[in-house]
Write a protein that holds these residues in place. Structure first.
Motif: not given
Length: 168
Positions: A152-157
């Motif tokens: 799982k790659v975190p989204k850059h929010m």
């Protein structure tokens, strides 16, 4: 001399009296009663009583006056004893073949006992479970690298206080 009694002939038919119907109450109006009003368009309107005449001039709706025949018709009064209620015909169910099951198959299933069908279902579920456990035992080693490849790659929010903001 002696005078003879007059001979009276009785007619077997009943006497017909021409009656009109009151435009408001729809009661019969016998000769010598009521009023005849001619409307602006030339149509003759018979009124049975001064009450009916007055209410017609006031443009009262006969269906809203409880004593008129129109109201009685609207509220189904006085007709229940003459005619019985209509009986509704019940629709008959017809069995038809469905795609994937013939009529014979459907009839066979319907005639089976419910507990027999429940037992069949349980057997099928057990077989599916057994197959799943067998598949898990075989592919237990192969599934680990597959899970490792996908992370799982975190989204850059964006940082703080940037909720829903678009670029300016």
């Amino acid at each position: 001399g002696l005078h003879k009694a007059p001979i009276v002939y009785f007619c077997l038919g009943t006497m017909v009296i021409s009656t009109e119907l009151c435009a408001l109450s729809e009661y019969r109006i016998y000769p010598g009663n009521g009023k005849l009003m001619i409307r602006r368009d030339g149509k003759p309107v018979f009124m049975g009583s001064s009450k009916a005449h007055s209410l017609t001039i006031q443009r009262k709706k006969p269906a809203k006056l409880v004593w008129t025949q129109a109201w009685r018709r609207l509220h189904k009064k006085g007709i229940t004893e003459t005619s019985q209620k209509k009986r509704t015909r019940r629709t008959n169910k017809v069995a038809r073949a469905v795609v994937g099951a013939s009529l014979d198959d459907i009839r066979k299933k319907a005639s089976q006992k419910t507990d027999f069908r429940a037992a069949q279902r349980d057997a099928a579920l057990k077989e599916v479970k057994a197959r799943k456990t067998a598949n898990k035992g075989k592919s237990g080693k192969a599934s680990a690298p597959k899970g490792a490849a996908f992370q799982k790659v975190p989204k850059h929010m964006g940082g703080k206080n940037r909720r829903g903001n678009t670029q300016r």
